[in-house]
Design a protein around this motif. Structure first.
Motif, PDB file in Angstrom:
ATOM      1  N   UNK A  74       0.838  -1.208   0.000  1.00  0.00           N
ATOM      2  CA  UNK A  74       0.000   0.000   0.000  1.00  0.00           C
ATOM      3  C   UNK A  74       0.869   1.253   0.000  1.00  0.00           C
ATOM      4  N   UNK A  75       1.954   1.236   0.743  1.00  0.00           N
ATOM      5  CA  UNK A  75       2.855   2.389   0.761  1.00  0.00           C
ATOM      6  C   UNK A  75       3.456   2.624  -0.621  1.00  0.00           C
ATOM      7  N   UNK A 133      -7.885  10.339   0.310  1.00  0.00           N
ATOM      8  CA  UNK A 133      -9.203  10.207   0.930  1.00  0.00           C
ATOM      9  C   UNK A 133      -9.707   8.796   1.138  1.00  0.00           C
ATOM     10  N   UNK A 134      -9.160   7.828   0.419  1.00  0.00           N
ATOM     11  CA  UNK A 134      -9.609   6.445   0.594  1.00  0.00           C
ATOM     12  C   UNK A 134      -9.194   5.942   1.979  1.00  0.00           C
ATOM     13  N   UNK A 135     -10.025   5.066   2.549  1.00  0.00           N
ATOM     14  CA  UNK A 135      -9.727   4.526   3.871  1.00  0.00           C
ATOM     15  C   UNK A 135     -10.383   3.169   4.057  1.00  0.00           C
ATOM     16  N   UNK A 136      -9.904   2.448   5.032  1.00  0.00           N
ATOM     17  CA  UNK A 136     -10.487   1.139   5.367  1.00  0.00           C
ATOM     18  C   UNK A 136     -10.164   0.836   6.829  1.00  0.00           C
ATOM     19  N   UNK A 137     -11.024   0.022   7.452  1.00  0.00           N
ATOM     20  CA  UNK A 137     -10.835  -0.350   8.852  1.00  0.00           C
ATOM     21  C   UNK A 137     -10.719  -1.865   8.989  1.00  0.00           C
ATOM     22  N   UNK A 146      -4.367  -6.090   7.991  1.00  0.00           N
ATOM     23  CA  UNK A 146      -5.679  -6.444   7.429  1.00  0.00           C
ATOM     24  C   UNK A 146      -6.357  -5.224   6.829  1.00  0.00           C
ATOM     25  N   UNK A 147      -6.227  -4.080   7.489  1.00  0.00           N
ATOM     26  CA  UNK A 147      -6.801  -2.852   6.945  1.00  0.00           C
ATOM     27  C   UNK A 147      -6.138  -2.476   5.629  1.00  0.00           C
ATOM     28  N   UNK A 148      -4.813  -2.601   5.578  1.00  0.00           N
ATOM     29  CA  UNK A 148      -4.093  -2.300   4.349  1.00  0.00           C
ATOM     30  C   UNK A 148      -4.513  -3.230   3.222  1.00  0.00           C
ATOM     31  N   UNK A 149      -4.677  -4.511   3.534  1.00  0.00           N
ATOM     32  CA  UNK A 149      -5.099  -5.480   2.525  1.00  0.00           C
ATOM     33  C   UNK A 149      -6.494  -5.161   2.013  1.00  0.00           C
ATOM     34  N   UNK A 150      -7.367  -4.776   2.929  1.00  0.00           N
ATOM     35  CA  UNK A 150      -8.740  -4.417   2.537  1.00  0.00           C
ATOM     36  C   UNK A 150      -8.738  -3.214   1.596  1.00  0.00           C
ATOM     37  N   UNK A 151      -7.915  -2.216   1.911  1.00  0.00           N
ATOM     38  CA  UNK A 151      -7.864  -1.027   1.069  1.00  0.00           C
ATOM     39  C   UNK A 151      -7.250  -1.348  -0.297  1.00  0.00           C
TER      40      UNK A 151
END
Length: 226
Positions: free
Chosen positions: A162-163, A199-203, A215-220
């Motif tokens: 993601x980075x 602006x994109x985000x995930x929890x 897990x949040x990074x994978x979801x995003x």
């Protein structure tokens, strides 16, 4: 020392019969139930981490004779990280034979990723001390199976990917924010939100900050189609 029927069954699942059963008993004994006469598995865990590291280092060098150190390092990390060890532990149902204190049992210790990963390393060390490096090496390679052959695709964890996605688009590195922490101290639950500059985000929620962030990074990443 005689092993219980449960540990004998575990030997079958593991694929190694111990000449020194006390090593196996120690490998599955968590610190929450240890005593002066019942040592826990922490020292074995320390040794097992090193045995696993050597096995995987040799396996990666043999699998790709042209790979540079910079390519091998993330593959190595993917194979020895706690999540992978825990996954192998679940594969042989190691959790079913762990010796835990009451508080750990009540909080679902048999399913905790960190606890399973640590115990898997301790079992590797127990096999090493029982039968030597060659036997331990064969056991590890068998249990890890095709993870070694497919590790190129899994070498970069979700946070790293993601980075790199964000940086390739001129954005700042993703930001990880703790939304909540619940549960008792011995079994916390974290909810983490990852946020991109665009602006994109995930929890995600997990039993450790690290796992929740991954897990949040994978979801995003999935949302972004990356």
């Amino acid at each position: 020392m005689k092993l219980s029927n449960e540990l004998k069954a575990f030997e079958e699942r593991l694929g190694h019969r111990f000449k020194r059963p006390d090593l196996l008993v120690r490998a599955v004994t968590h610190s929450s139930i240890s005593s002066a006469t019942r040592p826990d598995n922490q020292r074995l865990e320390f040794l097992g981490d090193r045995v696993l590291g050597l096995v995987m280092s040799e396996a990666l060098l043999a699998a790709d004779t042209d790979a540079a150190e910079g390519q091998l390092a993330p593959r190595f990390n993917a194979l020895v990280r706690k999540e992978t060890c825990a996954d192998v532990a679940r594969q042989i149902d190691l959790g079913a034979v762990l010796k835990l204190g009451r508080s750990e049992m009540m909080s679902g210790g048999r399913r905790k990723e960190a606890l399973l990963g640590d115990a898997m390393e301790a079992v590797i060390a127990a096999v090493y001390k029982d039968a030597g490096f060659g036997v331990a090496q064969k056991l590890v390679l068998r249990l890890w199976g095709d993870r070694i052959a497919t590790v190129k695709a899994d070498a970069r964890d979700a946070k790293t990917s993601l980075q790199e996605w964000a940086q390739a688009r001129g954005q700042k590195p993703p930001k990880y924010v703790q939304i909540s922490r619940s549960g008792p101290d011995h079994a916390p639950v974290f909810t983490i939100e990852v946020q991109l500059e665009s602006g994109e985000m995930a929890q995600a929620t997990a039993g450790s900050k690290r796992q929740a962030e991954q897990t949040a990074a994978q979801s995003l990443l999935q949302t972004l189609g990356a």
